[in-house]
Structure formats: structure tokens, C-alpha cells
Design an enzyme around this catalytic site. Structure first.
Site, mmCIF file in Angstrom:
data_model
loop_
_atom_site.group_PDB
_atom_site.id
_atom_site.type_symbol
_atom_site.label_atom_id
_atom_site.label_comp_id
_atom_site.label_asym_id
_atom_site.label_seq_id
_atom_site.Cartn_x
_atom_site.Cartn_y
_atom_site.Cartn_z
ATOM 1 N N ASP A 1 -11.035 34.082 -31.771
ATOM 2 C CA ASP A 1 -10.454 35.347 -32.220
ATOM 3 C C ASP A 1 -11.567 36.375 -32.336
ATOM 4 O O ASP A 1 -12.682 36.044 -32.715
ATOM 5 C CB ASP A 1 -9.683 35.182 -33.537
ATOM 6 C CG ASP A 1 -10.521 34.624 -34.666
ATOM 7 O OD1 ASP A 1 -11.038 35.426 -35.469
ATOM 8 O OD2 ASP A 1 -10.646 33.398 -34.759
ATOM 9 N N GLU B 1 -6.022 37.618 -46.811
ATOM 10 C CA GLU B 1 -7.242 37.087 -47.427
ATOM 11 C C GLU B 1 -7.505 37.636 -48.824
ATOM 12 O O GLU B 1 -8.326 37.096 -49.560
ATOM 13 C CB GLU B 1 -8.449 37.403 -46.536
ATOM 14 C CG GLU B 1 -8.323 36.872 -45.117
ATOM 15 C CD GLU B 1 -9.521 37.207 -44.251
ATOM 16 O OE1 GLU B 1 -10.645 37.314 -44.797
ATOM 17 O OE2 GLU B 1 -9.349 37.373 -43.031
#
Length: 253
Positions: free
Chosen positions: A56, A149
């Protein structure tokens, strides 16, 4: 103060500092220096035993040499099959490398995906609309990804409510359940409600030999220090929990 006492205190401070340094800076990353019991590729020890690998990327990786990245697949036992790219963050911040990288990933035959970095302090519906406006997904692309997150000091219930607003709006638009990305600890602490288990789970869990999460998962981001040809900066490496045919079955129809 007696000399002996001063020496004892100095020794105590040295030991305390050494123990703290080990606990906070060495222990969490000790896996990096463990002997590689399997095969090493991309500068790290590859986890056993997965057939489908990916990366990613975002603007942090800078300019990608896609031709070199593609050519690398002809030389390795761990070819990169899929690539997730950061598209948006919050309600206004777009990744300035996304559109070019997304197009080139398709051109070079990679299975591609786009992710949104969730900002807990920003209206969730506005974030969803911003992602939808930015990202056009086609047949063969992976479902949209929500990267979670941070809590933004929201309570657990407030955070979950905001995430569901984003997930529901994006699912309604693309007609597919989004992928949910977060760390092992964050998932078990904040997203342990069964309503979040219906989404394909992409787990971030570094410096471990295997995934300890007991639930079902689809992707595992196993390191953030991969070295890949065509990308100058370190990159996250991932595996898919299944075959290439299973991955293709997960893509948009």
C-alpha cells in the site's frame, strides 16, 4: 553525600535508563533482528505461508517507477498482485499522487484498491461524500477501504456511530461492503462490536510471526519497512488470506 551512595545512585539511574530504552525502543521492534526462519524478500522475512502479496502506498512513497515495479514481479517468488493507494483524508485532503498511481496500477495489471484515512473530528458523511467524489471504482477493483487509527477523543460509542455513517454511505454508493483497516489492538479495543465483523478486515500487525487475531481477516499488513524496486521510500507489505482466485472474487463485479 558519601561517595558509595553517589555511585549506587548513578548505577541505579544507568540501569533504569537502559531498561526504559529497551522496553520502549528495542522490545517492540525485536522481530526485525530475529533470524529469518523462512525466505527473505523485499528486505524482510516473508511470513509463511501465503501465496498472494501486495503493498500500500501514498504520497509518502514519492514518485513510483511503475515499469521497474512491474519488472520486479518477473524476478521474485513473491510477486506483488495488489496495491492499495491512499485517496483521501478527512473531508478536504486528497492525496496528490492518487489519481496518477491509480491509473498506472491498472495499466500495469495490478489489482488496485483505494483507501480513506478517517478523521474522527470531521463530519463522517462529509468524509464519505469526499471519498465518493474522488474515487471511481470499476470492475476488477477492490472494495473501498476505511482506514481507522484514531479516536479523536471520542467515546467508543461515538466513534462507532461515526464510522457506521461512513461505511453505510459508501456501501450504498458502490454496492459493496467496504474493507475495514485498523490495527489488531484498535480493532479489539474499539471495534469489537459484532456489527463491524461483517466487513472484510485488513489487519495491521507488525513484528510478529503470525496473526494472533482470533476472528476472520482478509489482509495482513505485516511490516512497514519493505524495500521494493521502483519505490525509493520504505513501503508497507501485505498478504491476502487466500488464493489469487479468492482475491479476484472479492473485487467489484
Amino acid at each position: 553525600m558519601p561517595v558509595w551512595l553517589r555511585n549506587v545512585l548513578a548505577l541505579f539511574l544507568i540501569l533504569a535508563f537502559s531498561a526504559s530504552f529497551y522496553y520502549f525502543f528495542i522490545r517492540p521492534y525485536a522481530y526485525r533482528w530475529k533470524p529469518c526462519g523462512g525466505q527473505k524478500e523485499y528486505g524482510v522475512c516473508m511470513p509463511c505461508c501465503y501465496d498472494v502479496h501486495g503493498i500500500d502506498v501514498s504520497h509518502y512513497q514519492g514518485r513510483i517507477d511503475w515499469e521497474e515495479l512491474f519488472a520486479q514481479n518477473q524476478e521474485t517468488d513473491f510477486p506483488i498482485e495488489f496495491i492499495f493507494m491512499k485517496a483521501t483524508e478527512g473531508a478536504t485532503l486528497g492525496d496528490d499522487t492518487f489519481q496518477k498511481n491509480f491509473a498506472l496500477a491498472h495499466k500495469y495489471g495490478f489489482i488496485r484498491g483505494a483507501y480513506h484515512f478517517f478523521s474522527p473530528k470531521t463530519d463522517a458523511l462529509k468524509q464519505a461524500e469526499f471519498f465518493i467524489k474522488t474515487v471511481t471504482l470499476r470492475k476488477g477493483d477492490l472494495p473501498p477501504v476505511l482506514d481507522v487509527e484514531l479516536t479523536g477523543r471520542k467515546s467508543k460509542s461515538e466513534l462507532q456511530k461515526s464510522l457506521k455513517i461512513w461505511l453505510d454511505r459508501v456501501e450504498a454508493h458502490y454496492k459493496v461492503k467496504p474493507i475495514l483497516y485498523t490495527s489488531h489492538k484498535f480493532k479489539t479495543k474499539y471495534l469489537n462490536d459484532p456489527s463491524f465483523d461483517v466487513y472484510p478486515y485488513w489487519i495491521a500487525h507488525y513484528y510478529v510471526d503470525s496473526v494472533k487475531y482470533a476472528g476472520k481477516w482478509y489482509f495482513w499488513q505485516h511490516t512497514d519497512v519493505g524495500s521494493v524496486k521502483g519505490i525509493k521510500e520504505e513501503v508497507d507489505l501485505n498478504v491476502f488470506n487466500g488464493t489469487l482466485e479468492d482475491l479476484e472474487a472479492l473485487t467489484i463485479k
